[in-house]
Design an enzyme around this catalytic site. Structure first.
Site, mmCIF file in Angstrom:
data_model
loop_
_atom_site.group_PDB
_atom_site.id
_atom_site.type_symbol
_atom_site.label_atom_id
_atom_site.label_comp_id
_atom_site.label_asym_id
_atom_site.label_seq_id
_atom_site.Cartn_x
_atom_site.Cartn_y
_atom_site.Cartn_z
ATOM 1 N N ARG A 215 13.534 -3.019 -13.227
ATOM 2 C CA ARG A 215 13.796 -1.851 -12.348
ATOM 3 C C ARG A 215 14.019 -2.313 -10.905
ATOM 4 N NH1 ARG A 215 7.678 0.653 -11.583
ATOM 5 N NH2 ARG A 215 7.228 -0.578 -9.718
ATOM 6 N N GLY A 216 14.320 -1.328 -10.045
ATOM 7 C CA GLY A 216 14.383 -1.576 -8.597
ATOM 8 C C GLY A 216 15.367 -2.670 -8.222
ATOM 9 N N ASP A 259 3.658 -11.975 -18.061
ATOM 10 C CA ASP A 259 3.110 -11.823 -16.718
ATOM 11 C C ASP A 259 3.280 -13.170 -16.020
ATOM 12 O OD1 ASP A 259 1.435 -11.826 -14.498
ATOM 13 O OD2 ASP A 259 -0.025 -10.483 -15.430
ATOM 14 N N LYS A 293 -4.162 -2.585 2.344
ATOM 15 C CA LYS A 293 -5.456 -2.209 2.968
ATOM 16 C C LYS A 293 -5.598 -3.045 4.221
ATOM 17 C CE LYS A 293 -8.336 0.527 0.593
ATOM 18 N NZ LYS A 293 -8.145 1.905 0.860
ATOM 19 N N ASN A 345 2.721 -6.566 9.387
ATOM 20 C CA ASN A 345 2.665 -5.121 9.220
ATOM 21 C C ASN A 345 1.210 -4.682 9.019
ATOM 22 O OD1 ASN A 345 3.831 -2.647 9.115
ATOM 23 N ND2 ASN A 345 4.557 -2.811 6.995
ATOM 24 N N TYR A 351 0.109 -9.103 1.762
ATOM 25 C CA TYR A 351 1.541 -9.095 1.427
ATOM 26 C C TYR A 351 2.335 -9.972 2.400
ATOM 27 C CZ TYR A 351 6.145 -7.007 0.345
ATOM 28 O OH TYR A 351 7.459 -6.796 -0.011
ATOM 29 N N THR A 385 13.900 2.324 -2.563
ATOM 30 C CA THR A 385 13.435 2.105 -3.939
ATOM 31 C C THR A 385 12.228 3.006 -4.187
ATOM 32 O OG1 THR A 385 11.880 0.387 -3.265
ATOM 33 C CG2 THR A 385 14.063 -0.362 -3.956
#
Ligand code: NAD
Length: 444
Positions: A215-216, A259, A293, A345, A351, A385
Site C-alpha cells: 500500500r501507500g 516481517d 511520543k 520534528n 522516527y 497517504t
C-alpha cells in the site's frame, strides 16, 4: 486524501480570494503519463562550460527539443544553464543575463536546471563561485511559482557523459514535487553511465525488491518500477499478505511475506532473490512505521520498534545481500528517509533518529560499493497517504502549505524519484539524498 482547498482555489471565488488576500495558491502540478514525451515543449540551453557542447546531443537522445539561441518572444518548458565555466564571483552575473529575460517566457510547470562543478573539487575564486550557485537555485525555486521547479546539479570532472538519466528526470513532470535540490553526479565513485537501450523501459530485464509494497508509497514504487520494465518482488508483513498478493498479481510480479525485523529476514530475502531470480538489481527499503511520543513519555517499545523497522532492518538486509553477492553489478540500493530526519520534528525523536540513520547508511556505504552498485535515498516531505490523513487537521494544513508548491506531494512523486536512481543510466548518481518535499520551508 483529497486537498479540498486546492479544489476551492480553482473556482472563480477562490481565485478572487487568493488574489486579494494573498492566500497560498497551489496550482495543479503536471505529472508524467506513461508513453508521453518527457518534455512537452522546448528547453532553452545557455552557459558556456565543459558541458555545453554535449548538452544538445544528450537532450536529443532523450527526445527533448532544445535551442541554444533562446528568444524571450518564444515560450519555453525548461531552461538549462551550464555554469561550470564560471570561475569567479563576478562571472555569476551570467546567471542573471540568461534567466531574467526568459522568466516571463515560461510555460506552466517549467523545469529549470543549473549545472555546476562540485565546489570541493576546485579552489580559490572558482570554488566561491560554484558554491554560490546553491543560494541562487534555492531562492529561484521559492520565487518561481506556477508549479515550477529549480535544481542545481554538480557534475564532477569526467562525468560529463553521465547526465542523461538525471536531466530526463529533472526536465520532465516526473520531478513534479522535487525542487530546490542539490544533486551530485560522479562526485563519489563512478563517473560513467551504463548504456540505456530503451528510455521508455529502462528497467527491462531488471529485478527490483520493494519492502512495504502492499500500500501507500511502496505500492506506487512497485507500480512505477514495473512501468519502467522491472520484475518487482514485493515484501510486506503477513497481516498485509492478501493486499500484497493482489498488487503483485496485477504487476505480474513476485511476493515475499515476512516481517523485515525477523531475525532470519535478511537470509530469507537473500535466499529468495538468488534462488528465484538469480539476484536482484534494485533494492528499495520503503517499509517504515511511526510511533510518535515526546521523549519524556517514550516507552521502550515505541523506541525500538521504529528503530528496528526503519533503520536496523534495512542495514541488516543490505549487508546480507552484499555479503551474499545477491546484488547484481550496476545494482541500486535505495533508502526512504524523511524530512523529519533532516529538520527534526516534535514527538518524533525515534522516527527522526531512524530516518537520519538512513542518510547515515547512504554515507557509510557510498565509498565502499563496487561494480557500479550505488546507494542513494529520498527524503519525502508531506505526501498524501493514509499516514498523513491521520494527522490532526491544523498540523496537516501546515505540512501541506509550508512549501514552495503550497500543496502535499503524491506517492508517485516519491516513486518517480526512486525510478531515476534505479535507472541503469544513473551509475554516476551515488551518495545523494534528494528531498521530495515541494521545497518545504523546514530544514535545508
Ligand atoms: P504506510 O504505512 O502506508 O506503508 C508502510 C508499509 O510498510 C505497509 O505496507 C506496512 O505493512 C509495511 N511494513 C511496516 N512494517 C513492516 C515490517 N516490519 N516488515 C515488512 N513490512 C512492513 O506508509 P507510507 O506513508 O506509504 O510510507 C512509506 C515510507 O515513506 C515509510 O518509510 C515512511 O516513513 C516514509 N515517509 C512517508 C511520508 C508521508 O508523508 N507519507 C513522509 C516521509 C517519509
Amino acid at each position: 486524501m483529497s486537498d479540498r482547498y486546492q479544489g476551492f482555489v480553482q473556482t472563480p471565488i477562490g481565485k478572487l480570494l487568493v488574489k486579494n488576500l494573498g492566500l497560498p495558491n497551489p496550482v495543479p502540478l503536471e505529472r508524467y503519463a506513461d508513453g508521453e514525451p518527457l518534455v512537452d515543449g522546448t528547453v532553452a540551453v545557455g552557459g558556456n562550460g565543459r558541458l555545453a557542447e554535449s548538452l544538445p546531443g544528450i537532450l536529443d537522445l532523450l527526445g527533448i527539443a532544445s535551442t541554444q539561441t533562446a528568444d524571450a518572444a518564444d515560450k519555453y518548458k525548461g531552461l538549462v544553464f551550464d555554469a561550470t565555466g564560471l570561475s569567479s564571483p563576478s562571472e555569476l552575473s551570467a546567471l542573471r543575463d540568461f534567466f531574467t529575460p526568459l522568466l516571463r517566457s515560461l510555460e506552466a510547470c517549467p523545469r529549470l536546471v543549473v549545472l555546476g562543478t562540485p565546489p570541493e573539487s576546485v579552489e580559490g575564486s572558482e570554488r566561491v563561485a560554484q558554491r554560490a550557485l546553491e543560494g541562487f537555485t534555492r531562492s529561484l525555486g521559492k520565487e518561481l511559482g506556477r508549479g515550477g521547479t529549480v535544481q542545481l546539479v554538480y557534475v564532477a570532472e569526467g562525468a560529463e557523459g553521465a547526465t542523461a538519466s538525471t536531466l530526463g528526470f529533472l526536465l520532465s513532470p516526473k520531478s513534479a514535487y522535487v525542487s530546490g535540490q542539490v544533486i551530485r553526479i560522479g562526485a563519489t565513485g563512478e563517473t560513467k553511465a551504463a548504456e540505456v537501450k530503451d528510455h521508455l523501459r529502462p528497467l527491462g530485464g531488471k529485478v527490483a525488491l520493494v519492502t512495504g509494497a502492499s500500500r501507500g508509497i511502496g505500492e506506487q514504487i512497485a507500480r512505477v518500477l514495473h512501468r519502467d520494465g522491472a520484475t518487482v518482488i514485493g515484501v510486506d508483513v503477513p497481516q498485509a499478505a492478501s493486499e500484497l498478493q493482489a498488487v503483485m498479481k496485477e504487476l505480474n510480479g513476485d511476493h515475499l511475506t515476512l516481517d523485515i525485523t525477523a531475525k532470519d529476514a535478511p537470509q530469507r530475502i537473500a535466499h529468495h532473490v538468488k534462488e528465484r531470480h538469480g539476484g536482484v538489481d534494485v533494492v528499495v527499503h520503503n517499509a517504515g512505521i511511526t510511533r510518535d511520543k515526546k521523549l519524556a513519555n517514550m516507552d521502550e517499545d515505541r523506541w525500538s520498534s521504529v528503530l528496528n523497522v526503519n533503520l536496523v532492518a534495512p542495514e541488516r538486509i543490505t549487508r546480507e545481500l552484499l555479503d551474499q553477492k545477491a546484488i547484481n553489478d550496476n545494482g541500486r540500493i535505495i533508502g526512504v528517509a524523511s524530512i523529519a530526519g533532516i529538520a527534526g520534528n516534535v514527538g518524533q525523536t525515534n522516527y527522526a533518529a531512524s530516518k537520519a540513520g538512513v542518510i547515515g547508511l547512504v554515507d557509510s556505504l557510498k565509498d565502499e560499493l563496487k561494480k557500479g552498485i550505488t546507494v542513494n535515498a529520498v527524503a519525502p516531505g508531506f505526501i498524501e497517504t493514509k499516514m498523513t490523513a491521520a494527522v490532526p487537521l491544523a498540523t496537516r494544513e501546515v505540512g501541506r502549505r509550508l512549501n514552495a508548491m503550497s500543496q502535499g506531494g503524491l506517492p508517485v512523486d516519491v516513486a518517480e524519484t526512486i525510478a531515476w536512481y534505479a535507472n541503469p543510466g544513473s551509475t554516476a548518481v551515488n551518495g545523494n539524498v534528494v528531498r521530495v518535499c515541494g521545497q518545504m520551508m523546514l530544514g535545508a
